[in-house]
Write an enzyme that holds these catalytic residues in place. Structure first.
Site, PDB file in Angstrom:
ATOM      1  N   HIS A  13      42.369  80.690  32.188  1.00 17.53           N
ATOM      2  CA  HIS A  13      42.725  81.938  32.875  1.00 17.53           C
ATOM      3  C   HIS A  13      44.218  82.226  32.902  1.00 17.53           C
ATOM      4  O   HIS A  13      44.637  83.261  33.414  1.00 17.53           O
ATOM      5  CB  HIS A  13      42.193  81.924  34.307  1.00 17.53           C
ATOM      6  CG  HIS A  13      42.998  81.042  35.223  1.00 17.53           C
ATOM      7  ND1 HIS A  13      42.863  79.694  35.227  1.00 17.53           N
ATOM      8  CD2 HIS A  13      43.963  81.331  36.124  1.00 17.53           C
ATOM      9  CE1 HIS A  13      43.698  79.171  36.103  1.00 17.53           C
ATOM     10  NE2 HIS A  13      44.383  80.137  36.662  1.00 17.53           N
TER      11      HIS A  13
HETATM   12  C1  UD1 Z   1      45.748  83.853  40.346  1.00 14.64           C
HETATM   13  C2  UD1 Z   1      47.008  83.024  40.491  1.00 14.64           C
HETATM   14  C3  UD1 Z   1      46.901  81.764  39.648  1.00 14.64           C
HETATM   15  C4  UD1 Z   1      45.642  81.009  39.975  1.00 14.64           C
HETATM   16  C5  UD1 Z   1      44.457  81.931  39.796  1.00 14.64           C
HETATM   17  C6  UD1 Z   1      43.142  81.258  40.071  1.00 14.64           C
HETATM   18  C7  UD1 Z   1      49.075  84.341  40.844  1.00 14.64           C
HETATM   19  C8  UD1 Z   1      50.320  84.783  40.219  1.00 14.64           C
HETATM   20  N1  UD1 Z   1      48.186  83.748  40.010  1.00 14.64           N
HETATM   21  O1  UD1 Z   1      45.688  84.304  39.004  1.00 14.64           O
HETATM   22  O2  UD1 Z   1      48.014  80.919  39.915  1.00 14.64           O
HETATM   23  O3  UD1 Z   1      45.526  79.874  39.148  1.00 14.64           O
HETATM   24  O4  UD1 Z   1      44.628  83.058  40.672  1.00 14.64           O
HETATM   25  O5  UD1 Z   1      42.086  82.108  39.882  1.00 14.64           O
HETATM   26  O6  UD1 Z   1      48.894  84.507  42.030  1.00 14.64           O
HETATM   27  N2  UD1 Z   1      39.947  89.685  39.592  1.00 14.64           N
HETATM   28  C9  UD1 Z   1      38.660  90.014  39.875  1.00 14.64           C
HETATM   29  N3  UD1 Z   1      38.129  89.580  41.057  1.00 14.64           N
HETATM   30  C10 UD1 Z   1      38.827  88.856  41.948  1.00 14.64           C
HETATM   31  C11 UD1 Z   1      40.172  88.523  41.647  1.00 14.64           C
HETATM   32  C12 UD1 Z   1      40.705  88.946  40.459  1.00 14.64           C
HETATM   33  O7  UD1 Z   1      37.971  90.662  39.112  1.00 14.64           O
HETATM   34  O8  UD1 Z   1      38.276  88.481  42.991  1.00 14.64           O
HETATM   35  C13 UD1 Z   1      40.525  90.108  38.287  1.00 14.64           C
HETATM   36  C14 UD1 Z   1      41.260  91.405  38.382  1.00 14.64           C
HETATM   37  O9  UD1 Z   1      40.979  92.136  37.231  1.00 14.64           O
HETATM   38  C15 UD1 Z   1      42.713  91.004  38.384  1.00 14.64           C
HETATM   39  C16 UD1 Z   1      42.692  89.720  37.561  1.00 14.64           C
HETATM   40  O10 UD1 Z   1      41.428  89.122  37.841  1.00 14.64           O
HETATM   41  O11 UD1 Z   1      43.539  91.969  37.852  1.00 14.64           O
HETATM   42  C17 UD1 Z   1      43.795  88.772  37.918  1.00 14.64           C
HETATM   43  O12 UD1 Z   1      43.788  88.473  39.324  1.00 14.64           O
HETATM   44  P1  UD1 Z   1      45.148  87.994  40.044  1.00 14.64           P
HETATM   45  O13 UD1 Z   1      44.874  87.557  41.430  1.00 14.64           O
HETATM   46  O14 UD1 Z   1      46.199  89.013  39.851  1.00 14.64           O
HETATM   47  O15 UD1 Z   1      45.604  86.739  39.209  1.00 14.64           O
HETATM   48  P2  UD1 Z   1      44.747  85.533  38.581  1.00 14.64           P
HETATM   49  O16 UD1 Z   1      44.845  85.651  37.117  1.00 14.64           O
HETATM   50  O17 UD1 Z   1      43.408  85.400  39.206  1.00 14.64           O
END
Ligand code: UD1
Length: 368
Positions: free
Chosen positions: A207
């Protein structure tokens, strides 16, 4: 003395860290106020973990959701400030390295008289293209009390000029959660429910933005994983972030090979059981490098660096970057039976959260 402590969590890897900390602080009689920023919000990325780990319902949910780094962090800050002003805790405690960690740290230290503690302080990949590294550096620079998981963390903090008396080596709270749930997880029958034989499959998670945001980069990694799937079954629970690039890879090659199966993000217990019985793990996660070290499962980390060097020095972790040749040769060595003499790092014993509570009990809360 009993204190009011605001504990913050936002994203999936935070939840297994706050579970034992919440328990230990509450057991010590503190008034714990739990804040969920809502950075992760899907049931399978959030709710499921609260249920399985027995974390109480958050007192406050900021419901920030997904956005760019700046917008997400700004939303966290905007919504956290009034909560902090209303509750006026003695201390805010943040965990890990996600945007919620850094955002809430900034808000806390701009409010006079509220102490800031960071659980999992001092880890450094020395790679500032990683958003998590920025979050770590910012949070540690601001924290009054820094709880480290491995000795390299202490060294990094001292090298950055953090006063030594703020740094407390307590061990790893993520391992507290692993050890306290392992038996329950093993009762689940997770491998057979996925049609897998114990010890006879590989488990994959990916991820990191640097691996999954660019479909071309992900395709290179996936081609190597597809090759591995010809040797043994591979199960890949897919993080929401990874979905788009993965679908493109599948589309371009006309489907995934037979041995490779995708799943939605899994619950904690199911995942732990699958991990504990895997022949090998391929991942770019931070926490999984630690968990496989304790479980004694070989782990190939698809990154050029790690902020958790103890998992390489003492554990089962090997860095393979995203070089298909290296992925292939290291996986081959494991399948041929190469064994690594792993040991469990100091303080990864299931009692880290207790040690945090002990440190809080003896800490001088006078504002600094
Ligand atoms: C975040 C953390 C990362 C951690 C990871 C675990 C930061 C900078 N990164 O990354 O360190 O290892 O979480 O998962 O904080 N999304 C969903 N549903 C959700 C959450 C996210 O669909 O419940 C999708 C969305 O499209 C979003 C993307 O995942 O844009 C990324 O989510 P985000 O929280 O921005 O960062 P992660 O890549 O999950």
């Amino acid at each position: 003395m009993k204190r009011k402590i605001m504990l913050v969590a936002g994203a999936r890897p935070n939840f297994m860290k706050i579970a034992p900390v919440h328990g230990a602080l509450a057991a010590a009689g503190h008034d714990v106020v739990l804040v969920h920023t809502g950075q992760h919000y899907d049931a399978e990325m959030s709710r499921l973990f609260f249920d399985e780990l027995g974390i109480p319902e958050p007192d406050i949910n900021l419901e920030v959701g997904s956005a760019s780094h700046a917008v997400q962090t700004a939303e966290i800050m905007k919504r956290f400030e009034p909560v902090l002003l209303q509750h006026r805790p003695d201390m805010v405690m943040v965990v890990g390295d996600v945007n919620s960690t850094a955002g809430c740290s900034l808000v806390t230290k701009k409010l006079d008289g509220v102490a800031l503690a960071h659980v999992e302080a001092g880890l450094r990949s020395f790679d500032r293209t990683m958003p998590e590294e920025i979050n770590r550096v910012v949070t540690d620079a601001l924290s009054d009390l820094l709880f480290t998981t491995e000795r390299s963390g202490d060294e990094n903090l001292i090298a950055e000029g953090i006063p030594r008396e703020r740094v407390r080596f307590v061990g790893n709270v993520m391992i507290d959660t692993l050890l306290s749930h392992l038996e329950r997880a093993r009762g689940l029958d997770a491998p057979s429910r996925h049609g897998l034989a114990p010890g006879g499959y590989a488990l994959v998670t990916l991820h990191r933005p640097s691996n999954v945001d660019d479909a071309q980069v992900l395709a290179t990694i996936m081609d190597a994983i597809a090759e591995l799937a010809e040797r043994l079954p591979v199960l890949f629970p897919v993080h929401p972030r990874t979905r788009v690039s993965l679908e493109r890879w599948e589309g371009e090659r006309g489907g995934a090979p037979e041995g490779l199966r995708f799943a939605p993000p899994l619950g904690y217990l199911e995942f732990v059981h699958l991990m504990s019985e895997a022949r090998l793990m391929l991942t770019d996660s931070g926490g999984i490098q630690e968990e496989t070290t304790v479980l004694g499962v070989p782990c190939l980390t698809l990154r050029e660096n790690t902020e958790r060097p103890v998992t390489i020095e003492q554990g089962t972790n090997v860095l393979v970057g995203r070089d298909p040749m290296k992925i292939r040769s290291e996986a081959e060595a494991i399948l041929k039976g190469r064994r690594t003499a792993a040991r469990v790092p100091e303080g990864w014993d299931g009692r880290a959260a207790e040690r945090i509570a002990d440190e809080i009990a003896s800490w001088d809360f006078t504002p600094r």
